[in-house]
Each structure stands twice: as C-alpha cells, then as structure tokens.
Design a protein around this motif. Structure first.
Motif, PDB file in Angstrom:
ATOM      1  N   UNK A  27      33.738  12.685  82.925  1.00 58.98           N
ATOM      2  CA  UNK A  27      33.312  14.223  82.397  1.00 58.98           C
ATOM      3  C   UNK A  27      33.093  13.610  81.100  1.00 58.98           C
ATOM      4  N   UNK A  28      33.583  12.601  80.562  1.00 55.25           N
ATOM      5  CA  UNK A  28      32.730  12.992  79.208  1.00 55.25           C
ATOM      6  C   UNK A  28      31.805  12.207  79.017  1.00 55.25           C
ATOM      7  N   UNK A  29      31.368  12.574  79.795  1.00 60.68           N
ATOM      8  CA  UNK A  29      29.508  12.268  79.723  1.00 60.68           C
ATOM      9  C   UNK A  29      29.024  13.269  79.241  1.00 60.68           C
ATOM     10  N   UNK A  30      29.431  14.890  80.267  1.00 63.20           N
ATOM     11  CA  UNK A  30      28.772  15.726  79.925  1.00 63.20           C
ATOM     12  C   UNK A  30      29.268  16.377  78.258  1.00 63.20           C
ATOM     13  N   UNK A  31      30.522  16.236  77.914  1.00 62.94           N
ATOM     14  CA  UNK A  31      30.788  16.660  76.956  1.00 62.94           C
ATOM     15  C   UNK A  31      30.309  15.759  75.185  1.00 62.94           C
ATOM     16  N   UNK A  32      29.875  13.980  75.628  1.00 61.21           N
ATOM     17  CA  UNK A  32      29.084  13.984  74.697  1.00 61.21           C
ATOM     18  C   UNK A  32      27.305  14.695  74.887  1.00 61.21           C
ATOM     19  N   UNK A  33      26.734  14.726  75.898  1.00 62.30           N
ATOM     20  CA  UNK A  33      25.637  15.294  75.724  1.00 62.30           C
ATOM     21  C   UNK A  33      25.403  16.354  75.151  1.00 62.30           C
ATOM     22  N   UNK A  34      26.809  17.456  74.453  1.00 60.88           N
ATOM     23  CA  UNK A  34      27.062  19.308  74.333  1.00 60.88           C
ATOM     24  C   UNK A  34      26.175  18.866  73.189  1.00 60.88           C
ATOM     25  N   UNK A  35      25.997  20.269  72.854  1.00 58.91           N
ATOM     26  CA  UNK A  35      24.515  20.414  71.187  1.00 58.91           C
ATOM     27  C   UNK A  35      26.579  21.507  71.119  1.00 58.91           C
ATOM     28  N   UNK A  36      27.000  21.926  72.280  1.00 61.92           N
ATOM     29  CA  UNK A  36      27.653  23.114  71.597  1.00 61.92           C
ATOM     30  C   UNK A  36      29.585  22.952  70.980  1.00 61.92           C
ATOM     31  N   UNK A  37      29.488  23.217  69.663  1.00 61.75           N
ATOM     32  CA  UNK A  37      30.696  22.201  68.916  1.00 61.75           C
ATOM     33  C   UNK A  37      32.184  22.955  69.789  1.00 61.75           C
ATOM     34  N   UNK A  38      32.106  24.112  70.503  1.00 64.48           N
ATOM     35  CA  UNK A  38      33.288  24.068  71.155  1.00 64.48           C
ATOM     36  C   UNK A  38      33.861  22.749  72.393  1.00 64.48           C
ATOM     37  N   UNK A  39      32.377  21.867  72.694  1.00 66.49           N
ATOM     38  CA  UNK A  39      33.002  21.040  73.456  1.00 66.49           C
ATOM     39  C   UNK A  39      32.412  19.952  73.125  1.00 66.49           C
ATOM     40  N   UNK A  40      31.312  19.743  72.067  1.00 69.67           N
ATOM     41  CA  UNK A  40      30.946  18.657  72.275  1.00 69.67           C
ATOM     42  C   UNK A  40      31.815  17.427  71.213  1.00 69.67           C
ATOM     43  N   UNK A  41      31.219  16.365  71.887  1.00 60.41           N
ATOM     44  CA  UNK A  41      32.259  15.388  71.775  1.00 60.41           C
ATOM     45  C   UNK A  41      30.979  14.163  71.498  1.00 60.41           C
ATOM     46  N   UNK A  42      30.240  14.214  70.245  1.00 60.51           N
ATOM     47  CA  UNK A  42      29.399  13.303  69.607  1.00 60.51           C
ATOM     48  C   UNK A  42      29.624  11.536  69.469  1.00 60.51           C
ATOM     49  N   UNK A  43      31.122  11.409  69.840  1.00 65.02           N
ATOM     50  CA  UNK A  43      31.658   9.822  69.614  1.00 65.02           C
ATOM     51  C   UNK A  43      32.953  10.007  70.180  1.00 65.02           C
ATOM     52  N   UNK A  44      32.720   9.165  71.096  1.00 62.77           N
ATOM     53  CA  UNK A  44      33.919   8.748  71.771  1.00 62.77           C
ATOM     54  C   UNK A  44      34.601   7.058  72.228  1.00 62.77           C
ATOM     55  N   UNK A  45      34.957   6.624  72.619  1.00 66.13           N
ATOM     56  CA  UNK A  45      35.371   5.083  72.342  1.00 66.13           C
ATOM     57  C   UNK A  45      36.420   4.819  74.181  1.00 66.13           C
ATOM     58  N   UNK A  46      35.460   4.121  75.028  1.00 63.08           N
ATOM     59  CA  UNK A  46      35.851   3.763  76.450  1.00 63.08           C
ATOM     60  C   UNK A  46      35.286   2.290  76.621  1.00 63.08           C
ATOM     61  N   UNK A  47      35.348   2.790  78.003  1.00 61.98           N
ATOM     62  CA  UNK A  47      35.173   1.434  79.040  1.00 61.98           C
ATOM     63  C   UNK A  47      33.351   0.862  78.896  1.00 61.98           C
ATOM     64  N   UNK A  48      32.737   0.074  79.113  1.00 60.71           N
ATOM     65  CA  UNK A  48      31.712  -0.759  78.527  1.00 60.71           C
ATOM     66  C   UNK A  48      30.566   0.030  79.539  1.00 60.71           C
ATOM     67  N   UNK A  49      31.117   0.126  80.305  1.00 59.67           N
ATOM     68  CA  UNK A  49      30.396   0.791  81.722  1.00 59.67           C
ATOM     69  C   UNK A  49      30.185   2.095  82.142  1.00 59.67           C
ATOM     70  N   UNK A  50      30.329   2.534  80.352  1.00 57.96           N
ATOM     71  CA  UNK A  50      29.984   4.338  80.820  1.00 57.96           C
ATOM     72  C   UNK A  50      28.282   5.024  80.401  1.00 57.96           C
ATOM     73  N   UNK A  51      27.358   3.295  79.917  1.00 59.59           N
ATOM     74  CA  UNK A  51      26.584   3.721  79.249  1.00 59.59           C
ATOM     75  C   UNK A  51      25.224   3.859  80.097  1.00 59.59           C
ATOM     76  N   UNK A  52      25.782   3.232  81.454  1.00 62.24           N
ATOM     77  CA  UNK A  52      24.707   3.272  82.500  1.00 62.24           C
ATOM     78  C   UNK A  52      25.013   5.036  83.092  1.00 62.24           C
ATOM     79  N   UNK A  53      25.904   5.441  82.846  1.00 63.50           N
ATOM     80  CA  UNK A  53      25.996   7.034  83.272  1.00 63.50           C
ATOM     81  C   UNK A  53      25.213   7.881  81.821  1.00 63.50           C
ATOM     82  N   UNK A  54      25.309   7.714  81.084  1.00 63.86           N
ATOM     83  CA  UNK A  54      25.149   8.249  80.455  1.00 63.86           C
ATOM     84  C   UNK A  54      23.145   8.259  80.388  1.00 63.86           C
ATOM     85  N   UNK A  55      23.033   7.132  80.462  1.00 63.12           N
ATOM     86  CA  UNK A  55      21.352   7.532  81.197  1.00 63.12           C
ATOM     87  C   UNK A  55      20.820   8.283  81.878  1.00 63.12           C
TER      88      UNK A  55
END
Length: 844
Positions: free
Chosen positions: A268-296
C-alpha cells in the motif's frame, strides 16, 4: 470290478490337467517376473535415493520453482527430491513434532534463528564436522560475516537461503525540486526527513520498524551487539553502554517522532509513493528490497522518477546492513546426509541461483527480486546475466546490493537471548508509547494536529521543544535500561550455565537416548492395557457380553479419546514435572519435581497473565451476554426484515476466527488507511489517527471488541432458542398487567433464560481463559518467526503464555505446568459456577 473311464472323459480330463500345468507354469513365470521387477526396482531405489525437502514459503510459485530445481538435480545426480511446502505460521511446530517423532525431513528451510534453535541441542548436522570438504567449498561462496549467526563455536548448522534487507526508496523528481540528495549518513537522513516534513510531506519506515531483533542495525556500526560473550566466555549484556543507547535512541526517533502513514503497510505504500497529493504523498520510505518490482508494476508512470539507495551508515561508525530471510539446514536424523549436502551444494551453485533469481523475477504480478547470498552473483564475471532482458530492470537494485553485501554481518546467538530480548522488546514498546504520549501532549499544548506539529519540528519552529524531547528520550532510555539490564544478565548467565550442564552431555549421547524407552511408551502401554482389560471384561462376563454391539459402537469414540486426549494429557502431566526441550527425544526429559510450578508461581509472569485474562473475561462476558440478550429479544419479536437481521447477526457464526481477525486488522489499522480511523477523522471526532494496534493502552481493547462481536452469533442463537421455549402466555399476562417492554424483558424473558445464561457463562468463561487466535493474528505476527502478543505483551494471556514458554523459549516442562495450572483454574471456576447455580435452583 474296475470302473473304466470313457475315452471322451479321459481326453477331457487330460486337457484339464494340461491346462492346470500350463497355468501353474505361467503363474510361476509371472511370479518370477514380479520378483525380478521388485529386485530391480529396489536396486534402482538404492542407486537413486530420495531425500525429503521441506520448504518454508508463503508462495506456491516457490514450491513449483524448487520442484523444477529438483528435476535438474535428479538429472545430474540421480538423487530424487520430494518437495513439501510449509506455511510461515506453523512451520516451527511441525519441525518440533517431526523431530520429536524421529521423522524430520532430510533438508529443511527455516527462519534465521533455526540453526541455533535446533542445532544447539543436537537436532541438526554440524556441516563443518560431517562434511568438511563440501562445506569449505560452499562457505567460500559467501561473505564470511553472513555465517556467524548460523554457527555455535566452530560448528556450522546452516547456510543462507533467501536474503532480505532494508533499502531506501526516493522520488528523484521531488528530491530535485527540494534540492535534496539521497542520504548517506544518519545525520543526512534526519536532515532529509526534516526537509520533507517542513514541506508538508511524510516519510515511512516499514520492515523492522519496532523490531528488537533488528536493533543491530543501529548498534553494530559501533561493534555493540546487545549480547556477547566476554573474554572469560561468560555472557555480557551491553545495554548500558552509551553508544548502544545512542543507536537505540536513533531508532526510536526514526520510528516514533514522525507522522508515519501507518505500520506494516506492505505494497500500500506504493500508492502513497506514486501520489503527488501532499496529504497522502510519501516521496521517501525505507522498506524491504523487493518493493522495487511492485513500484515498476503498480506505478509505471514513475519510470525514471524514482531510485534506490542503501541504508545510510552511522556518521562515526561502520557500514552495517540488517539481514533477514531463511536458511537451509540438514537434520541430524536424516538417513541420506550425503545426498542432502549434495542438494545444498546444488542449490548454492551459480546455475541454481540464476534460475531462482530469474524465476522469481518472471512471475507477473507476483514478481519479486530475490537476493542471492553468493558473492559471484554480483561479480563483473556475471554481468551478462544481469544484462538479460528480464533482468535489466533490476540493475539499479543489483548495483546497490553489490555495495551492501560485503557489509552484512551477523553475530552468534547465545542461550537465553530470546527471553532476555523479550525484556528489551517490551522496553521498546513502552518507549514508543511514551514518545507518542509526549507528541500528543505537545500537540495539545500548541493546539495543532500531529502532522502540523511534525511540520513545525521539521522546519525548526519548535527547535527547543525538539531538543527537549530528545533529552527526555535519552534520559528515560538510560533509566529503563538500568532497571532491566541486571535481570537480563541473570537470565543470560543462568541459561548459559543450564545449557552446559543440562544439554552438553545429552547432545553427545543422543543416539543412546533415542534407543531408550520414554514416558510416551509407558503411557501408551498403560492405556493399551486398560483397553485390553475392558475388552476381556466384556468377553468374560455374560451380562456384559449381551450388549457387545453397543460396546462396539461406543468403542470408537473411546479409542479416539484415549489416543487424542488421555495419552497426550498424561504425557503433558509428566512433562510438567520435568525439564524438557521439544527438539530432543522424550527420554531426555529430566525429572525436576515441582520446580516448574514453583518457578511459574514466583516468576511474576503468571500473576500478570492471570490479571490480563481476568480483565478480558470481565469485559467480554457481561457485555457479550447483555448485547446478545437484547438482540435475541428483538429478533424473537415481530421485526420488519426478520430474515435479513437474523442473517446479519448469525453470519459471524460461520466465519473463521482467522478471517474475522484479518478483517478487524484493517478496521483498527493505524493511520488514515484504517477504516475506523478514517471514519472518526471524517466525522471530526479525532484530530489524529489512533494507534489502535500499536499502543499498549488500546491493543487489548481491540481484542475484546473483536471477541464480543464474534461471540454474539452463538450466544444470540442459544438465547433465541431459549426465548422460543418460554410460553407466550407469560408475555401476554405481563402485557395485560400493564408491564412495558422493558419490564417484560427483565421480569419474564431473563428469568426464563436462566439455564441458557448458566450454559453461556460456563462456556464463555472457559473460552475467555483459552483465547489465543485473535490475539496472535491481531498482533500481526502469525507469519513471523517469533510470535508477539501485543505491544509490551499487553495481551499475553494464559494460552499465549503457554505457547511462548513451549515454542519460543523451548521450556516445554514449564509450558506444561502453565497448562495444568490453567486446567485447575478453569475447573475451580466452573465448579463454583455449578455450586452457585444449584444453590439458586434449590432455594427456588
């Protein structure tokens, strides 16, 4: 006179004789062929042994992958591999059961703690001792720092299988706009977070946030593990070291002094990572290495707008990266050890590793990046593999991992570290609650929401308050560590001493112990003798023999009760008076008399646990019964949409506890994503999301709410059946006497339901003392290696305590003692209930 056989009968008889001889010859020939086939088959089986491989995984695709690898291995060696999947939630109990029964697999996948848990008491093969040449070859493929946690002294009990680690994801477009660069040190990380928060953004810390087992991420840069052996070989606890506390304080600030969007968000963090709305946007996060594929996959529009960086290093410390994942082990009772080490050698070959990485990367929506622990996978000689079309997208992550891998360092586990670590884990929970309370108080003082407060802390407006908060944190942390450090040191030294005295000789003589008789054999013999006597009594006495058919029907449930109730119960009773480790044979159980019961009573855990259990019972029983009475009374009347309401109230009855707990996890989720938090925020009832499941103040309340709702259906059904047995004339008479609905309910319905109330009270109290699943799943640890039962063990009730003692600290004798204490408590409380009910019945 001699009887002569007619000629035609003689010919017929001759034909029959010939046919018989022919069929005999045919049968003999067939028998020879069958026997020859069996011999050849057995010779073939000897030439190609089959090993059993248990794979702990959460994906069926992994099982398919291992089976394809097994096919390639069989083609090369002729050794067959039977792959059996195990779920994360219960793999440990299955391994314990198989080892206790003497039937473990040859090779298994376990969590990273498995080599110590099973190997330290002789459950695993010492790879260096049994296969020195093969193990030396395999070890050379890894960075040396990886293997320490799988070792005890010079013995090696496991090798890495699948590795997980922590990386930093960031939006390059947002960073460029704000003039930021990916942080390389802790101070740069804090500055970056502050700059993001000052501009209205948030950051998220996912995997290992709040985890005690991962504290090495913050303390090992200073070469300070929580536990280590001193120069004299005795355990040391380093919690009072200022540098150690500095690292822990850094972790607590990252976890709790920010406006995190939630906990354990997964993809679910991927949806916040992609968001440009400051109310929900998370432009930096620290998490498991395998979330990169899900972002793509989930955010293709971000292509070229995001990147990955390693976990930052301490400003004045060494680079260090946390390592999670799984490990391969060979069980000591394996009958095919040589074949097992060959299988491990193959799994850690470049051919197999490339196949596994490629396979996991090509699973469509389930694709994930698999970190190979082999050095050679990241060497320039393997660049051609990473240039393959399906692997090219992972080049940035591969380059980051190539930089991180040499800095993976682990430390050897010391006996007692699990129980001592529980003290530190509870301290971390307490500190988290303390920091949230301080932040809430600060927000109330300035009359701002948490997000606005974090923004002001980030832009420097409240610099003085921030510094004061950090001073309070360091002072309280020092104070609390000083309180628990002596207790932890005592646990560690007693455990180390006990290990040497209790298990040193046992491990050396395991084959001898395995041949000895044990208590289970004695109990089975006793039960078998009693059943045989019962059969003899029925046969010998005519009065009983007349009813043999009835006894035959009764024998099946009696036999099942003996096998699944009486035999385990008597064995557990014996074990409660012994010191027994579940990995070892039952014959190693050492008689200690009443020590387990004495330790249970005097430890303090029992009193605290009984208090939590009683609190759970006091809230769930009365509230649940009252609500069920009201709803049953309403459903019993003429209600519009009666079928709909009955369906609505009875649906929990046919839904599993696990499913309901997972739904309630989403309901109580912290942050704006939680359904209840979203509703309360929308209604304006709260200013900031409530950390329902991450605060020790509210976790038990969530469990109670779930239990009441889930228990309503059955209770309503019982009360509804009781109401329908009350004569309608009683309600009519009360109505004619002028009784309003409330008085009819209280004076007619409730007295008429006395038997049902007694029944529900008895069952409810027993159920309250046996609660486990809801706590286990709501705590979010059902898939983890070690279960936790709420923040600061706030929901550690009786059954969770039994589980913790037996399957986390491996004190099966103490666990059995707790179980029998619970049995006696339930027996006494149930007896009191029966006595009160009978007295009321007698007086009326």
């Amino acid at each position: 006179m001699i009887n002569r056989i007619p000629h035609d009968q003689k010919k017929s008889h001759q034909r029959q004789m010939n046919s018989t001889i022919d069929s005999s010859i045919f049968s003999f020939t067939s028998l020879k062929r069958v026997l020859l086939g069996l011999v050849l088959l057995s010779l073939s089986a000897v030439g190609s042994a089959q090993i059993r491989f248990w794979a702990v995984t959460s994906s069926l695709r992994d099982v398919e992958m291992y089976r394809k690898l097994a096919e390639g291995f069989t083609a090369k060696t002729g050794i067959r591999v039977e792959v059996t999947p195990l779920a994360w939630g219960n793999f440990q109990t299955k391994y314990f059961t198989s080892m206790a029964a003497g039937l473990p697999p040859d090779v298994g996948v376990t969590n990273l703690g498995g080599p110590f848990d099973y190997g330290s008491v002789g459950g695993l093969v010492d790879l260096r001792g049994e296969f020195p040449e093969e193990t030396k070859r395999i070890e050379s493929r890894f960075h040396p720092g990886m293997l320490e946690m799988f070792s005890q002294g010079n013995k090696l009990y496991g090798i890495p299988s699948d590795i997980s680690t922590l990386v930093l994801y960031y939006r390059t477009d947002v960073f460029e706009r704000l003039g930021l660069k990916p942080p390389k040190t802790w101070s740069e990380l804090n500055e970056t977070i502050a700059k993001l928060e000052a501009n209205g953004y948030r950051y998220y810390f996912g995997w290992v946030a709040g985890a005690q087992w991962a504290l090495n991420l913050y303390t090992m840069p200073f070469d300070l593990p929580g536990f280590r052996r001193g120069a004299d070989g005795k355990p040391e606890v380093l919690w009072n070291d200022p540098q150690y506390q500095r690292g822990v304080a850094e972790a607590l600030q990252l976890w709790h002094l920010h406006d995190s969007p939630g906990k354990d968000l997964g993809n679910r963090i991927v949806g916040m990572f992609r968001s440009n709305d400051k109310d929900t946007a998370v432009p930096m996060f620290i998490d498991l290495h395998n979330l990169g594929g899900q972002i793509r996959q989930l955010a293709p529009e971000l292509n070229g707008k995001w990147d990955i960086a390693p976990w930052p290093k301490a400003d004045d410390g060494k680079a260090f990266h946390v390592m999670g994942g799984t490990t391969y082990v060979i069980f000591r009772q394996s009958r095919h050890k040589k074949e097992a080490i060959a299988w491990l050698d193959y799994l850690n070959s470049m051919e197999a590793q490339r196949f596994m990485v490629r396979n996991r990367e090509s699973r469509g929506d389930e694709s994930t990046f698999s970190i190979s622990p082999l050095k050679e996978m990241y060497a320039p000689a393997n660049d051609a593999f990473w240039q393959e079309p399906e692997m090219r997208a992972d080049l940035p992550l591969k380059n980051v991992l190539a930089e991180m891998l040499p800095n993976f360092r682990t430390v050897q586990t010391i006996p007692g570290s699990v129980e001592a670590g529980r003290l530190e884990s509870n301290l971390l929970d307490q500190m988290g609650t303390y920091l949230r309370d301080q932040m809430d108080a600060l927000g109330q003082r300035y009359n701002v929401s948490r997000s606005e407060l974090v923004k002001r802390l980030g832009n420097g407006t409240l610099r003085t308050e921030r510094e004061k908060l950090e001073r309070l944190l360091r002072a309280k942390l020092k104070n609390e560590y000083a309180k628990i450090q002596p207790q932890a040191l005592k646990i560690m030294r007693e455990s180390a001493s006990k290990y040497e005295e209790r298990y040193g000789d046992v491990v050396k003589r395991l084959p001898e112990y395995e041949r000895q008789r044990n208590v289970l054999d004695a109990v089975k013999l006793l039960m078998g003798g009693l059943l045989a006597l019962a059969v003899v009594a029925v046969i010998a006495r005519p009065r009983l023999r007349r009813h043999w058919v009835s006894y035959l029907f009764v024998s099946v449930p009696i036999l099942l009760a003996v096998v699944f109730v009486f035999v385990p119960a008597l064995t557990a009773l014996y074990l409660s008076f012994t010191d027994y480790h579940p990995v070892l044979p039952l014959s190693t159980a050492k008689w200690v008399g009443g020590e387990n019961y004495s330790a249970a009573v005097h430890s303090g855990d029992l009193a605290a646990t009984v208090g939590r259990t009683l609190r759970y019972a006091v809230y769930t029983l009365p509230v649940g019964i009252l609500l069920a009475l009201i709803f049953a009374y309403l459903l019993n009347g003429k209600l519009r949409g009666e079928k709909f309401w009955r369906f609505l109230f009875f649906s929990p009855l046919v839904t599993s506890v696990v499913s309901i707990a997972l739904i309630f996890t989403q309901l109580f989720l912290g942050g704006k994503q939680g359904w209840l938090n979203a509703l309360l925020l929308w209604a304006g009832a709260i200013r900031d999301p409530i950390p329902f499941l991450t605060s020790e103040h509210s976790f038990m309340n969530c469990v109670i709410v779930l239990a009441i709702w889930h228990g309503l259906a059955f209770t309503i059904l019982v009360f509804l059946a009781g109401l329908q047995q009350i004569p309608a004339s009683l309600f009519e008479a009360a109505t004619m006497d002028g009784a309003n609905p409330l008085r009819r309910f209280w004076n007619v319905a409730v007295p008429g339901l006395r038997p049902q109330l007694f029944f529900i009270t008895v069952l409810g109290l027993i159920g309250a003392f046996q609660v486990f699943e809801t706590i286990y799943i709501l705590a979010g640890k059902s898939g983890d290696a070690g279960a936790r039962f709420g923040p600061n063990d706030s929901a550690l009730t009786m059954v969770p305590l039994i589980y913790h003692s037996g399957f986390e600290t491996f004190e099966m004798g103490k666990s059995a003692a707790y179980a029998y204490i619970l049995f006696v408590m339930i027996l006494i409380l149930t007896g009191i209930q029966f006595a009160v009910y009978r007295r009321k019945e007698a007086t009326e």
